[in-house]
Design a protein around this motif. Structure first.
Motif, mmCIF file in Angstrom:
data_model
loop_
_atom_site.group_PDB
_atom_site.id
_atom_site.type_symbol
_atom_site.label_atom_id
_atom_site.label_comp_id
_atom_site.label_asym_id
_atom_site.label_seq_id
_atom_site.Cartn_x
_atom_site.Cartn_y
_atom_site.Cartn_z
ATOM 1 N N ASN A 104 -6.970 -1.689 2.200
ATOM 2 C CA ASN A 104 -5.374 -1.966 3.257
ATOM 3 C C ASN A 104 -6.023 -3.308 3.523
ATOM 4 N N CYS B 134 0.764 -1.137 -0.342
ATOM 5 C CA CYS B 134 -0.065 -0.149 0.028
ATOM 6 C C CYS B 134 1.213 1.044 0.229
ATOM 7 N N LYS C 37 1.519 -12.384 10.117
ATOM 8 C CA LYS C 37 3.240 -12.879 9.876
ATOM 9 C C LYS C 37 3.287 -14.379 9.584
ATOM 10 N N THR D 215 -4.184 -6.748 5.612
ATOM 11 C CA THR D 215 -3.450 -7.136 6.053
ATOM 12 C C THR D 215 -3.381 -8.923 5.817
ATOM 13 N N SER E 171 3.381 -8.510 4.948
ATOM 14 C CA SER E 171 2.811 -6.895 4.475
ATOM 15 C C SER E 171 1.695 -6.512 4.141
ATOM 16 N N THR E 172 1.251 -5.248 4.597
ATOM 17 C CA THR E 172 0.022 -5.074 3.928
ATOM 18 C C THR E 172 -0.371 -4.415 2.508
#
Length: 278
Positions: A169, A68, A174, A171, A145-146
């Motif tokens: 966005n 983003c 992780k 997300t 990551s976003t």
């Protein structure tokens, strides 16, 4: 008068929102009840049905996928670039430290996504090609990551005709390091512990039964024949002497018969005097 003015303004606004840069559509997550719509490096989006409601023979729909934080970078490159925008950020190096942090991949022909058909169950998997090496392959996204997405309408000359809004966005989760994952007994469910215990006990019982059967089979006494039957000595053949060999030893005499000679004589085999003649 005021009513007509309001209706005209609403019509113009509707046309503006569905054409040009005022497109209100933006990529969205699929509505299917998938367990993994968003993974650490992939995202499942709705297919772009009726995104671009305009005639464009031979045009294709492409997807911009990236961080983003790179949305402004892509928009600036598109506005200032006169070259083929499809090669602005090749995938293999798209997310390197000094790269643009986005890539473009092909979704399909515009004619494949008409407005008169809008199936909600159709989806497009971003990252379906895994770690690939093509310039516009559908590679995986950076872990944790976003990310944001945007649809593009590209004609046969590789020229940008139209584009959608950026998505919201998203997300990505992780991945945890393997060393931080605790897999001890306390991390297991009660049902799993019970099933594991039952299986271990059953395996131990089967092994014990096998050992008992093995011991019984190996330690069982074998029956040995202590008596050997001599075929020749078990058959008693009487001795028949002729008149001229009565006092001589005959080589064909049966030893068993000789040993029992005192209880058996040739006279017993001859007819006795006074026997009844038939």
């Amino acid at each position: 008068m005021k009513t007509n003015t309001v209706i005209s303004l609403m019509s113009l606004m509707s046309i503006w929102m569905w054409t040009g840069e005022g497109q209100i559509f933006q990529p969205e997550l699929t509505s299917n009840a998938f367990l993994a719509k968003v993974t650490s490096n992939t995202v499942i989006l709705k297919q772009p049905y009726c995104v671009f409601n305009q005639p464009c023979p031979g045009c294709e729909i492409w997807l911009v996928a990236g961080l983003c934080s790179a949305n402004g970078t892509f928009d600036a490159l598109v506005n200032s670039s006169t070259t083929n925008i499809l090669s602005l950020s090749p995938y293999p190096t798209a997310f390197n430290p000094s790269s643009n942090n986005f890539f473009l991949t092909r979704v399909g022909l515009l004619s494949d996504f008409p407005c008169n058909q809008y199936p909600n169950d159709r989806y497009f998997v971003v990252g379906a090609d895994g770690i690939c090496s093509g310039v516009n392959c559908n590679g995986v996204l950076p872990d944790g990551s976003t990310v944001c997405f945007k649809y593009l309408l590209i004609d046969a000359n590789r020229t940008l005709i139209n584009s959608s809004n950026w998505s919201g966005n998203i997300t990505l989760p992780k991945l945890l390091p393997l060393q931080t994952i605790y897999d001890g007994l306390s991390a297991r469910s009660g049902a799993m512990v019970v099933i594991t215990t039952i299986l271990c006990v059953a395996a131990a019982l089967l092994l014990l039964l096998f050992l008992i059967m093995l011991c019984v089979t190996c330690c069982r006494p074998t029956k040995k024949d202590s008596k050997q039957i001599s075929v020749m000595n078990s058959i008693r053949i009487p001795r028949y002497d002729t008149h001229n060999l009565k006092e001589r030893v005959h080589p064909y005499d049966n030893p068993a018969y000789q040993s029992d000679l005192k209880n058996y004589s040739t006279s017993s085999t001859l007819p006795k005097n006074g026997a009844r003649k038939l």
